[in-house]
Design an enzyme around this catalytic site. Structure first.
Site, short mmCIF file in Angstrom:
data_model
loop_
_atom_site.label_atom_id
_atom_site.label_comp_id
_atom_site.label_asym_id
_atom_site.label_seq_id
_atom_site.Cartn_x
_atom_site.Cartn_y
_atom_site.Cartn_z
N GLU A 113 1.03 -1.10 0.11
CA GLU A 113 0.12 0.03 -0.15
C GLU A 113 0.83 1.19 -0.13
OE1 GLU A 113 -3.27 -0.20 2.97
OE2 GLU A 113 -3.31 -2.48 2.59
N ASP A 217 -17.76 9.05 19.85
CA ASP A 217 -18.10 8.97 21.29
C ASP A 217 -17.17 8.98 22.30
OD1 ASP A 217 -20.40 8.85 19.79
OD2 ASP A 217 -20.84 6.65 19.99
N HIS A 238 -9.20 9.16 2.74
CA HIS A 238 -8.85 7.96 1.85
C HIS A 238 -9.01 8.47 0.43
CE1 HIS A 238 -8.22 4.43 0.27
NE2 HIS A 238 -8.09 3.63 1.19
N ARG A 284 -0.98 8.79 1.62
CA ARG A 284 -2.42 9.01 1.46
C ARG A 284 -2.59 10.56 1.44
NH1 ARG A 284 -5.68 4.57 4.99
NH2 ARG A 284 -4.73 3.13 3.66
N HIS A 345 -11.80 9.37 6.26
CA HIS A 345 -11.37 7.77 6.65
C HIS A 345 -11.10 7.47 8.06
CE1 HIS A 345 -10.43 3.69 5.42
NE2 HIS A 345 -8.97 3.82 5.84
N ARG A 380 -1.45 8.77 9.19
CA ARG A 380 -1.03 7.31 9.32
C ARG A 380 -0.65 6.79 8.23
NH1 ARG A 380 -4.50 2.79 8.49
NH2 ARG A 380 -6.16 4.20 7.97
N SER A 385 -3.17 0.85 11.49
CA SER A 385 -4.14 1.09 12.27
C SER A 385 -4.58 -0.18 13.10
CB SER A 385 -5.35 1.80 11.79
OG SER A 385 -6.05 0.93 10.56
#
Ligand code: SIN
Length: 546
Positions: A113, A217, A238, A284, A345, A380, A385
């Site tokens: 990636e 939350d 993303h 990204r 994302h 990131r 993740s």
């Protein structure tokens, strides 16, 4: 309800932590929808880890640091990367069926990636998250020490006077669980240790790859309880969400570009080479910004991702979900390019933690996308993740184990019952729906991929009005899950806006048109609610100031 551990959220971080904490004491997991309604379940790409002989820890560390645009905590990056292979082995041991490839020294098929200099993403085709969630849920459901409660949204944290042994954070109050909605009632759920792993904040934006549960939350509850948040301006977009009128949040995995997918404009011209020498496999932040620029210049609604040069049989096997989903929308990806747009994302900031996942509130741990651990910095690295989630779940459980003889004797005091006062029933759902829509549009239009001080100020003014109105509803009416979520996204939006205003530079995912250079004096933006509860303290710090 009472338990040793209260875990809020049922994704990879929550379930991994639940399984390990169950070796110490009783565990309650609460989740606001069904147990599988998690961002983990939708994760396509996989988990980055150093598994091949020709790869190295140093290479993964350097890729993570470089993607993080100078803001990662290097000691955390090293710790996470070094722990990766052991955590992957644990997942294999509990039955996660990663795709195998006997031709590799690891025995596994590894994807590539953006930002990775090696193939190192272990996967289960484009259903990795679903496979991981399946295996973890299977273990959790068969563990007698863990009770799972679905359809229970946590409203706020339960705070009491006192300390928790082992916690570095000092304060007069500690967390002793949470208030949780059970049907229309709110009940106190008391615990010695509370673990927030309720996912990210994508629903703050109009367009997102996230599931509907991603309303921030955990971050909002922690903030209201007085925990520090950090780097909330770093929202990752993303680059490739499917653009189709009937699709809301369907991701086209970055692994498609890893297998040769090329971004092209409406004329069929590849454009990434104009922006980065790594072309379509740039990180990204770069790719999303490039697409944003192409769209603004051309006036088009979307660009295309073309993988049609690969064999149909390869695409059907490697990307079964993407292939079928696109086909169901009339797009045969083996014959034509896929229309895509960037969408919100991943939240790279969150509740600030130390290297064990402990927050600045004793008794409160934050994991996964809810946390800001120092791993991701300003952007990131792809597929880091799920790795962060399993590594920090393990660290947190080990921390609790180390201090367990003291923690287990922590008294769980009786707490006040939830008071509804003179609250009335909300009769007009429009009061909720209108504000949901307004917030998400303001954030998309003014606080997106490219920001300016003017747009941020406009967004702040609008959001302050909306925030006030929602706060009033919250006190006037009986709360409902929708209202709880709305209150959270309103708060998170304001925090993102003000953090973005504070970071007067462009770096990683935060691009501010008024300040296009980096500013070495800012490392972290910190947000904290002041003691009187009304005011917020916001500041930027360099790491050595801590
Ligand atoms: C993807 O499959 O592109 C998502 C992976 C990630 O967010 O790391």
């Amino acid at each position: 309800m009472e338990s040793d551990f209260l875990i809020i959220g049922s994704g990879i971080a929550g379930l991994s932590c639940a399984l390990k904490c169950a070796e110490l004491g009783s565990v309650i997991v609460v989740t606001k929808k069904r147990d599988v309604d998690t961002a983990t379940n939708l994760a396509q790409g996989g988990i980055a880890a150093v598994l091949e002989e020709n790869d190295s820890i140093e290479s993964h560390v350097q890729d993570t640091l470089s993607s993080g645009a100078g803001l990662c905590d290097e000691s955390i990056v090293r710790m996470v990367v070094e722990n990766g292979p052991a955590r992957i082995k644990e997942l294999v041991d509990i039955g996660v069926g990663f795709v195998q490839d006997a031709g590799n020294s690891s025995g596994y098929s590894l994807g590539r990636e953006g930002g990775h200099s090696h193939r190192r993403v272990i996967h289960a085709y484009d259903l990795t998250g679903r496979e991981v969630e399946r295996a973890l849920l299977n273990k959790v459901r068969n563990n007698s020490k863990i009770e799972m409660f679905e359809e229970r949204i946590a409203v706020d944290l339960l705070m009491v006077e006192g300390a928790v042994p082992g916690w570095r954070a000092a304060g007069s109050q500690r967390c002793a669980g949470a208030y949780v909605m059970v049907g229309e009632e709110v009940e106190a759920c008391r615990a010695k240790v509370t673990v927030l792993c309720s996912g990210g904040v994508g629903k703050v934006y109009l367009y997102t790859t996230n599931p509907d549960i991603a309303t921030g939350d955990g971050v909002a509850m922690a903030f209201r309880a007085g925990a520090e948040l950090s780097n909330m301006e770093f929202v990752q977009f993303h680059p490739t969400c499917l653009h189709h009128s009937l699709e809301k949040n369907f991701l086209i995995s970055e692994a498609v570009r890893g297998e040769g997918g090329i971004l092209i404009d409406g004329e069929g011209v590849a454009f990434m080479e104009k922006y980065d020498k790594r072309k379509d496999l740039a990180t990204r932040d770069t790719v999303a910004r490039a697409i944003d620029k192409e769209l603004k210049e051309s006036g088009a609604d979307y660009v295309f991702l073309d993988i049609s040069h690969r064999d149909k049989s390869f695409l059907e096997e490697r990307f079964p979900t993407i292939f079928q989903r696109c086909l169901s929308r009339g797009i045969d990806i083996s014959k034509e390019p896929i229309p895509v747009v960037p969408a919100a994302h991943y939240m790279c900031g969150g509740v600030r933690t130390d290297s064990n996942g402990c927050t600045t509130i004793p008794g409160l741990i934050a994991l996964g996308e809810t946390a800001s651990t120092g791993l991701h910095g300003g952007n990131r690295l792809a597929s880091n993740s799920l790795l962060e989630a399993v590594v920090f779940a393990d660290r947190a459980a080990n921390f609790c184990k180390k201090h367990w003889s003291n923690i287990k004797t922590t008294d769980i005091p009786e707490v006040d019952e939830w008071k509804s006062g003179n609250a009335m029933d909300l009769e007009e759902e429009i009061l909720i729906n209108h504000n949901w829509d307004a917030i998400r549009r303001v954030m998309w239009n003014y606080v997106g991929i490219v920001r300016s001080l003017k747009r941020l100020e406009l967004a702040k003014v609008r959001m302050e009005g909306i925030f006030k109105e929602i706060d009033q509803h919250y006190h006037d009416y009986h709360i409902t899950p929708n209202m709880v979520e709305l209150r959270n996204i309103a708060l998170i939006s304001l925090v993102i806006i003000q953090s973005a205003q504070l970071r007067k530079e462009s770096r990683g995912l935060h691009y501010l048109a008024d300040y296009t250079q980096t500013n070495e004096n800012i490392e972290q933006t910190i947000f904290k609610r002041k003691k009187d509860g009304k005011k917020w303290e916001i500041k930027t710090i360099k790491r050595e100031q801590e």
